[in-house]
Design a protein around this motif. Structure first.
Motif, mmCIF file in Angstrom:
data_model
loop_
_atom_site.group_PDB
_atom_site.id
_atom_site.type_symbol
_atom_site.label_atom_id
_atom_site.label_comp_id
_atom_site.label_asym_id
_atom_site.label_seq_id
_atom_site.Cartn_x
_atom_site.Cartn_y
_atom_site.Cartn_z
ATOM 1 N N LEU A 4 -19.342 -2.883 0.197
ATOM 2 C CA LEU A 4 -18.176 -3.589 -0.331
ATOM 3 C C LEU A 4 -17.094 -3.472 0.742
ATOM 4 C CD1 LEU A 4 -16.676 -5.002 -2.688
ATOM 5 C CD2 LEU A 4 -15.991 -2.727 -3.479
ATOM 6 N N VAL A 5 -16.611 -4.628 1.200
ATOM 7 C CA VAL A 5 -15.692 -4.648 2.340
ATOM 8 C C VAL A 5 -14.371 -5.293 1.931
ATOM 9 C CG1 VAL A 5 -15.384 -5.551 4.687
ATOM 10 C CG2 VAL A 5 -17.662 -4.858 3.932
ATOM 11 N N VAL A 6 -13.264 -4.774 2.439
ATOM 12 C CA VAL A 6 -11.981 -5.443 2.242
ATOM 13 C C VAL A 6 -11.431 -5.802 3.624
ATOM 14 C CG1 VAL A 6 -10.589 -3.295 2.158
ATOM 15 C CG2 VAL A 6 -9.734 -5.355 1.041
ATOM 16 N N ALA A 7 -10.848 -6.985 3.741
ATOM 17 C CA ALA A 7 -10.300 -7.423 5.033
ATOM 18 C C ALA A 7 -9.109 -8.340 4.793
ATOM 19 C CB ALA A 7 -11.383 -8.132 5.846
ATOM 20 N N GLY A 8 -8.350 -8.628 5.861
ATOM 21 C CA GLY A 8 -7.130 -9.438 5.762
ATOM 22 C C GLY A 8 -5.921 -8.523 5.662
ATOM 23 N N GLY A 9 -4.742 -9.074 5.844
ATOM 24 C CA GLY A 9 -3.518 -8.269 5.883
ATOM 25 C C GLY A 9 -3.334 -7.377 4.676
ATOM 26 N N VAL A 10 -3.712 -7.873 3.481
ATOM 27 C CA VAL A 10 -3.505 -7.100 2.245
ATOM 28 C C VAL A 10 -4.442 -5.880 2.203
ATOM 29 C CG1 VAL A 10 -3.468 -7.289 -0.291
ATOM 30 C CG2 VAL A 10 -2.685 -9.197 1.104
ATOM 31 N N LYS A 22 -4.485 -3.661 4.137
ATOM 32 C CA LYS A 22 -3.710 -2.486 4.566
ATOM 33 C C LYS A 22 -3.210 -1.692 3.369
ATOM 34 C CE LYS A 22 -1.403 -3.214 8.952
ATOM 35 N NZ LYS A 22 -0.154 -3.583 9.596
ATOM 36 N N ASN A 23 -3.244 -2.323 2.196
ATOM 37 C CA ASN A 23 -2.634 -1.694 1.017
ATOM 38 C C ASN A 23 -3.399 -0.443 0.580
ATOM 39 O OD1 ASN A 23 -2.295 -1.452 -2.122
ATOM 40 N ND2 ASN A 23 -0.494 -2.486 -1.303
ATOM 41 N N SER A 24 -2.675 0.649 0.523
ATOM 42 C CA SER A 24 -3.303 1.944 0.229
ATOM 43 C C SER A 24 -3.941 1.968 -1.160
ATOM 44 C CB SER A 24 -2.255 3.051 0.345
ATOM 45 O OG SER A 24 -1.076 2.670 -0.336
ATOM 46 N N ALA A 25 -3.253 1.404 -2.163
ATOM 47 C CA ALA A 25 -3.785 1.446 -3.536
ATOM 48 C C ALA A 25 -5.018 0.553 -3.669
ATOM 49 C CB ALA A 25 -2.702 1.017 -4.519
ATOM 50 N N ILE A 26 -5.007 -0.594 -2.992
ATOM 51 C CA ILE A 26 -6.163 -1.505 -3.062
ATOM 52 C C ILE A 26 -7.363 -0.852 -2.378
ATOM 53 C CG2 ILE A 26 -7.079 -3.746 -2.285
ATOM 54 C CD1 ILE A 26 -4.201 -4.864 -2.699
ATOM 55 N N ARG A 27 -7.142 -0.249 -1.234
ATOM 56 C CA ARG A 27 -8.247 0.423 -0.517
ATOM 57 C C ARG A 27 -8.846 1.514 -1.398
ATOM 58 N NH1 ARG A 27 -7.167 -0.703 5.488
ATOM 59 N NH2 ARG A 27 -8.585 0.866 6.221
ATOM 60 N N SER A 28 -7.966 2.320 -2.006
ATOM 61 C CA SER A 28 -8.527 3.450 -2.752
ATOM 62 C C SER A 28 -9.226 2.978 -4.034
ATOM 63 C CB SER A 28 -7.439 4.514 -2.945
ATOM 64 O OG SER A 28 -7.091 4.661 -4.259
ATOM 65 N N ALA A 29 -8.670 1.942 -4.710
ATOM 66 C CA ALA A 29 -9.336 1.431 -5.923
ATOM 67 C C ALA A 29 -10.692 0.819 -5.571
ATOM 68 C CB ALA A 29 -8.445 0.404 -6.610
ATOM 69 N N HIS A 32 -20.558 1.741 -8.094
ATOM 70 C CA HIS A 32 -21.671 0.793 -8.036
ATOM 71 C C HIS A 32 -22.676 1.146 -6.943
ATOM 72 C CE1 HIS A 32 -18.917 -1.468 -10.569
ATOM 73 N NE2 HIS A 32 -19.973 -2.158 -10.960
ATOM 74 N N ASP A 33 -22.613 2.385 -6.474
ATOM 75 C CA ASP A 33 -23.578 2.830 -5.462
ATOM 76 C C ASP A 33 -23.512 2.011 -4.192
ATOM 77 O OD1 ASP A 33 -25.048 4.992 -5.494
ATOM 78 O OD2 ASP A 33 -26.639 4.229 -6.835
ATOM 79 N N MET A 34 -22.321 1.587 -3.844
ATOM 80 C CA MET A 34 -22.164 0.798 -2.617
ATOM 81 C C MET A 34 -21.336 1.604 -1.617
ATOM 82 S SD MET A 34 -21.294 -2.929 -4.225
ATOM 83 C CE MET A 34 -21.471 -4.000 -2.813
ATOM 84 N N ILE A 35 -21.474 1.229 -0.337
ATOM 85 C CA ILE A 35 -20.659 1.860 0.707
ATOM 86 C C ILE A 35 -19.373 1.049 0.779
ATOM 87 C CG2 ILE A 35 -20.521 2.295 3.195
ATOM 88 C CD1 ILE A 35 -23.734 2.098 2.946
ATOM 89 N N PHE A 36 -18.243 1.726 0.964
ATOM 90 C CA PHE A 36 -16.981 1.001 1.112
ATOM 91 C C PHE A 36 -16.610 0.940 2.587
ATOM 92 C CE2 PHE A 36 -12.296 1.265 1.559
ATOM 93 C CZ PHE A 36 -11.996 0.004 1.071
ATOM 94 N N ALA A 37 -16.129 -0.212 3.034
ATOM 95 C CA ALA A 37 -15.695 -0.324 4.428
ATOM 96 C C ALA A 37 -14.422 -1.141 4.529
ATOM 97 C CB ALA A 37 -16.795 -0.974 5.272
ATOM 98 N N ALA A 38 -13.541 -0.711 5.401
ATOM 99 C CA ALA A 38 -12.293 -1.438 5.665
ATOM 100 C C ALA A 38 -11.955 -1.256 7.131
ATOM 101 C CB ALA A 38 -11.169 -0.867 4.806
ATOM 102 N N PRO A 39 -11.401 -2.286 7.764
ATOM 103 C CA PRO A 39 -11.013 -2.116 9.172
ATOM 104 C C PRO A 39 -9.836 -1.142 9.267
ATOM 105 C CG PRO A 39 -10.864 -4.431 8.468
ATOM 106 C CD PRO A 39 -11.058 -3.607 7.243
#
Ligand code: KG4
Ligand code: ZN
Length: 373
Positions: free
Chosen positions: A302-308, A310-317, A325-332
């Motif tokens: 599960l990956v998050v990208a784009g300017g948003v 950067k949001n600490s609460a979104i990354r942690s949620a 869901h047994d997935m790996i989380f990744a963010a730049p």
């Protein structure tokens, strides 16, 4: 121009695998909004140099990006940004193997500046040119930044397919990324983007532009339960977003407010607003994971990208959701979330690898959905 040069930032460099005889280096240029940026990235996922000239001070007094001013600022900065990027990497233009630039979507005046610069360089040197979709830059950059060294991703790589939450100032989409140029839309906003909602709420509170980082910081000091914001669409099936209702609720609450708007009020308001955005993202992603297509394809990451992103609460949620869901989380890393040249250089390399280079003249596009690649 001297003032511009002073305001340029070196993006963080990344050193991964050793370059070898087959290593290709790409100059990437980004100019689709309010950052003029260039980077040199190699096919071993090393960022050799990265320069970001932010125009934010130019637009701040208007409370948002003024397209005409942005285009003019890109024209003034582009040559210096490219020259400084080459100098920082200790390269000359002849050392570059591939040229890549954003060809859309974005503010067309700015896109044209970067695209024409890239076209001129590629034609004069007879080097391959890649027309990068800006959204694909955001979508693929987690594959550049996921290194064994920073521990993001699965042992240093993010393989296709992955489930992507792409949230920026102009877009908010959940995509199934099957490969380079292969995107399936799972859900998208039916009105505003998440970044737009952050920017507008910040403006309503008189906090300045861009709003996302300011609201994020304030939210960390506030009580998210003080104000009640709606969670649009969250009681409905599907994976689409709607943020305009949250924004309108903010406007109405502020208009009707009789309490003192002190620091605590602002912090609590930001925390309550941000909590609503986070809940919407988690709700829609949960639905996305339950769609037939996602269940069938079974993306591992599960990956998050784009300017948003950067949001600490979104990354942690999202990290919590991925674990559940047994997935790996990744963010730049933070500096590769907002617009930058490294993501364009990396998308250039990924496209060049599959032979997706410019063969006939390309007209830059203000609109260019990922699903049309
Ligand atoms: O990806 P980006 O640099 O530009 C576009 O392609 O649109 O994203 C910019 C957006 C802005 O709306 C900005 O407010 C938002 O990203 N943003 C954030 C944060 N940092 C930047 N939103 C929420 N929290 C943040 N920390
Ligand atoms: Zn962007």
């Amino acid at each position: 121009m001297s003032e511009n040069i002073i305001r340029m930032n070196m993006g963080a460099l990344q050193s991964n695998a050793q370059a070898n005889a087959n290593t290709v280096i790409c100059l990437g240029i980004e100019s689709s909004c309010d950052e003029t940026s260039a980077a040199i990235v190699d096919s071993e996922r090393n960022i050799l140099s990265h320069i970001i000239y932010s125009q934010i001070p130019e637009h701040q007094k208007y409370g948002g990006v003024v397209p005409e001013l942005a285009a003019r600022a890109h024209i003034l900065a582009i040559d210096t940004v490219i020259q400084q990027t080459l100098a920082a990497a200790g390269k000359t233009i002849n050392d570059i193997d591939v040229i890549a630039a954003t060809a859309g979507p974005g503010l067309i005046g700015g896109v044209l500046v970067g695209w024409m610069a890239a076209t001129g360089i590629a034609q004069s040197l007879n080097k391959p040119l890649v027309a990068v979709n800006h959204l694909e830059g955001h979508a693929l950059v987690p594959r550049l930044s996921a290194t064994a060294a920073n521990g993001i991703g699965n042992g240093g790589s993010i393989d296709f397919p992955y489930l992507l939450m792409l949230a920026s100032g102009g877009h908010c989409q959940i995509l199934l990324v099957r490969g380079v140029g292969k995107y399936e839309m799972i859900g998208q906003t039916i009105d505003d983007s998440a970044g737009e909602a952050f920017d507008k709420v910040s403006k309503m509170l008189g906090l300045g532009y861009p709003g996302g980082p300011i609201v994020d910081k304030r939210a960390q000091l506030g009580n998210a339960k003080r104000f009640h914001f709606p969670r649009p669409l969250c009681d409905k099936p599907g994976c689409d977003f709607s943020f305009s209702g949250i924004k309108t609720a903010a406007r109405i609450m502020l208009d009707k407010n009789t309490e003192p708007v002190d620091e605590q009020f602002i912090n609590d308001f930001c925390a309550s607003f941000q909590a609503a955005v986070v809940d919407c993202i988690v709700n829609r992603l949960t639905h996305a994971m339950d769609t037939e297509i996602v269940k069938q394809v079974k993306p591992k990451t599960l990956v998050v990208a784009g300017g948003v992103a950067k949001n600490s609460a979104i990354r942690s949620a999202m990290e919590t959701l991925a674990t559940k869901h047994d997935m790996i989380f990744a963010a730049p890393p933070m500096n590769l979330c907002t617009d930058n040249g490294a993501m364009i250089a990396w998308a250039g390399i990924e496209n060049w690898r599959i032979g997706n280079i410019v063969k006939e003249p390309v007209a830059p596009r203000p609109r260019w959905p990922l699903t049309e690649l």
